[in-house]
Scaffold this motif. Sequence first.
Motif, mmCIF file in Angstrom:
data_model
loop_
_atom_site.group_PDB
_atom_site.id
_atom_site.type_symbol
_atom_site.label_atom_id
_atom_site.label_comp_id
_atom_site.label_asym_id
_atom_site.label_seq_id
_atom_site.Cartn_x
_atom_site.Cartn_y
_atom_site.Cartn_z
ATOM 1 N N THR A 151 0.799 -1.223 0.000
ATOM 2 C CA THR A 151 0.000 0.000 0.000
ATOM 3 C C THR A 151 0.831 1.273 0.000
ATOM 4 O O THR A 151 0.280 2.357 -0.199
ATOM 5 N N VAL A 152 2.127 1.159 0.218
ATOM 6 C CA VAL A 152 2.966 2.355 0.340
ATOM 7 C C VAL A 152 3.861 2.489 -0.885
ATOM 8 O O VAL A 152 4.684 1.601 -1.156
ATOM 9 N N PRO A 153 3.727 3.568 -1.673
ATOM 10 C CA PRO A 153 4.586 3.754 -2.848
ATOM 11 C C PRO A 153 6.001 4.128 -2.436
ATOM 12 O O PRO A 153 6.229 4.685 -1.358
ATOM 13 N N THR A 154 6.952 3.813 -3.321
ATOM 14 C CA THR A 154 8.361 4.030 -2.970
ATOM 15 C C THR A 154 9.160 4.761 -4.039
ATOM 16 O O THR A 154 10.353 4.998 -3.860
ATOM 17 N N ALA A 155 8.541 5.132 -5.166
ATOM 18 C CA ALA A 155 9.329 5.685 -6.273
ATOM 19 C C ALA A 155 9.757 7.127 -6.015
ATOM 20 O O ALA A 155 10.906 7.509 -6.249
ATOM 21 N N ASN A 156 8.807 7.988 -5.574
ATOM 22 C CA ASN A 156 9.116 9.363 -5.174
ATOM 23 C C ASN A 156 9.859 10.156 -6.248
ATOM 24 O O ASN A 156 10.989 10.600 -6.056
ATOM 25 N N ARG A 157 9.207 10.330 -7.391
ATOM 26 C CA ARG A 157 9.762 11.184 -8.444
ATOM 27 C C ARG A 157 9.628 12.645 -8.044
ATOM 28 O O ARG A 157 8.781 13.032 -7.243
ATOM 29 N N THR A 158 10.490 13.465 -8.606
ATOM 30 C CA THR A 158 10.367 14.914 -8.451
ATOM 31 C C THR A 158 10.366 15.543 -9.837
ATOM 32 O O THR A 158 11.007 15.015 -10.754
ATOM 33 N N PRO A 159 9.649 16.651 -10.035
ATOM 34 C CA PRO A 159 8.828 17.356 -9.047
ATOM 35 C C PRO A 159 7.478 16.698 -8.867
ATOM 36 O O PRO A 159 7.138 15.750 -9.575
ATOM 37 N N ASP A 160 6.693 17.235 -7.919
ATOM 38 C CA ASP A 160 5.353 16.716 -7.690
ATOM 39 C C ASP A 160 4.481 16.934 -8.918
ATOM 40 O O ASP A 160 4.669 17.880 -9.684
ATOM 41 N N THR A 161 3.492 16.060 -9.065
ATOM 42 C CA THR A 161 2.567 16.188 -10.197
ATOM 43 C C THR A 161 1.461 17.193 -9.917
ATOM 44 O O THR A 161 0.759 17.616 -10.837
ATOM 45 N N LYS A 162 1.249 17.529 -8.651
ATOM 46 C CA LYS A 162 0.125 18.372 -8.215
ATOM 47 C C LYS A 162 -1.219 17.688 -8.459
ATOM 48 O O LYS A 162 -2.253 18.341 -8.570
ATOM 49 N N VAL A 163 -1.171 16.363 -8.536
ATOM 50 C CA VAL A 163 -2.393 15.561 -8.602
ATOM 51 C C VAL A 163 -2.300 14.527 -7.485
ATOM 52 O O VAL A 163 -1.321 13.782 -7.406
ATOM 53 N N GLU A 164 -3.321 14.495 -6.641
ATOM 54 C CA GLU A 164 -3.287 13.626 -5.472
ATOM 55 C C GLU A 164 -4.458 12.656 -5.470
ATOM 56 O O GLU A 164 -5.565 13.002 -5.871
ATOM 57 N N ALA A 213 -8.468 1.124 -5.602
ATOM 58 C CA ALA A 213 -9.437 0.028 -5.452
ATOM 59 C C ALA A 213 -10.215 0.174 -4.152
ATOM 60 O O ALA A 213 -10.208 -0.705 -3.289
ATOM 61 N N VAL A 214 -10.883 1.301 -4.016
ATOM 62 C CA VAL A 214 -11.693 1.611 -2.842
ATOM 63 C C VAL A 214 -13.054 2.070 -3.330
ATOM 64 O O VAL A 214 -13.241 2.393 -4.505
ATOM 65 N N SER A 215 -14.023 2.097 -2.424
ATOM 66 C CA SER A 215 -15.377 2.473 -2.821
ATOM 67 C C SER A 215 -15.416 3.870 -3.416
ATOM 68 O O SER A 215 -15.997 4.113 -4.468
ATOM 69 N N SER A 216 -14.790 4.842 -2.740
ATOM 70 C CA SER A 216 -14.673 6.197 -3.265
ATOM 71 C C SER A 216 -13.389 6.799 -2.734
ATOM 72 O O SER A 216 -12.806 6.324 -1.752
ATOM 73 N N LEU A 217 -12.926 7.847 -3.394
ATOM 74 C CA LEU A 217 -11.651 8.446 -3.027
ATOM 75 C C LEU A 217 -11.702 9.942 -3.260
ATOM 76 O O LEU A 217 -12.604 10.470 -3.923
ATOM 77 N N SER A 218 -10.706 10.622 -2.710
ATOM 78 C CA SER A 218 -10.537 12.055 -2.930
ATOM 79 C C SER A 218 -9.470 12.248 -3.998
ATOM 80 O O SER A 218 -8.354 11.753 -3.874
ATOM 81 N N LEU A 219 -9.856 12.965 -5.067
ATOM 82 C CA LEU A 219 -8.933 13.269 -6.159
ATOM 83 C C LEU A 219 -8.669 14.766 -6.136
ATOM 84 O O LEU A 219 -9.588 15.566 -6.335
ATOM 85 N N GLY A 220 -7.423 15.129 -5.870
ATOM 86 C CA GLY A 220 -7.083 16.540 -5.721
ATOM 87 C C GLY A 220 -6.213 17.052 -6.849
ATOM 88 O O GLY A 220 -5.224 16.415 -7.206
ATOM 89 N N LEU A 221 -6.583 18.190 -7.408
ATOM 90 C CA LEU A 221 -5.744 18.913 -8.371
ATOM 91 C C LEU A 221 -5.244 20.149 -7.644
ATOM 92 O O LEU A 221 -5.857 21.220 -7.693
ATOM 93 N N THR A 222 -4.131 19.998 -6.943
ATOM 94 C CA THR A 222 -3.722 21.024 -5.997
ATOM 95 C C THR A 222 -3.290 22.316 -6.677
ATOM 96 O O THR A 222 -3.494 23.408 -6.134
ATOM 97 N N ALA A 223 -2.706 22.226 -7.872
ATOM 98 C CA ALA A 223 -2.291 23.438 -8.572
ATOM 99 C C ALA A 223 -3.491 24.274 -8.986
ATOM 100 O O ALA A 223 -3.412 25.504 -9.070
#
Length: 286
Positions: A146-159, A239-249
């Motif tokens: 469940t925990v990602p490990t790639a950690n690319r930079t810069p952030d995508t500003k999509v969560e 793979a969850v019932s619902s989720l929060s999709l954020g476009l932070t920029a």
Amino acid sequence: MIGAVIIDGTDIATLGVMMVRGGDHDFISFPSRKDPVLIDWPDEDGFEIGDFEPAYDAKKLTVNYLLTGNETNFLSRLNAFANLHFVAANNSIYVREFDTTFSLRFAGISSLDLSRGFTRTGEKRARISIDYIMDNPTQFLNPAITVPTANRTPDTKVEIGGVDLSAFGIIIKGVYPTALKQAPKDGIIYSSRYTTGQTVTFPSAVKKQKQNIALSCAMVCADRDEFMENWNALWNAVAVSSLSLGLTAAGKTYTAYYNDMSGFKKRPLGVKAKAEFEMNFMGYEV
């Protein structure tokens, strides 16, 4: 290519068969979600999901192979390769590219292209596409990662769920052309065959309709192990019932659910393992 693909204990290389490059794209693409029960109130934005645990459709795969031989062994190899699949059970197919064994149901040879006829001497080649059904479409996914490990930079500003997708090694190639579309929910429409046009009774406040949000993605990881770890973590995030999709920029947040994946393509999962794909969500801005 010894050991690259093994079907029910038979290394297909011994039959002069190999899986062609790009012929394995369908194996690990995410399955499509079965339509959830939606409660869609006309006087509220978006929707509520009436079921709690998402379920997924069986997945169809098309796998492309190349079979080679000569005038003495080509037909016997072709028959032997086809006969591998005619068993009263699922085929167990090991694919070294993913270091994974898949349980697949043979659905048929969908295309077969011969390069030389049987009356001609010399090498013969056949490009063969075989359709399979993955009745258990999540069999290759690990719910414990469940925990990602790639950690690319810069952030995508999509969560997703508050985690920037760069953590999964993802680059966002496109989202705003679909995410910024908006439409209102309809009022009550009256139409009659005896009168021209129609009339609409508007609600006291116009509410937002649900919309498709397409995330066009590229995932780049150091190697196969990192890719598969982040691939599993990404699946478990959506793979969850619902989720929060954020476009932070853009300062926007959506309540959404994962719907399906399309256009999955990858290059060999060696150094700098890379895949491109589109994830489709249904959601609404909150």
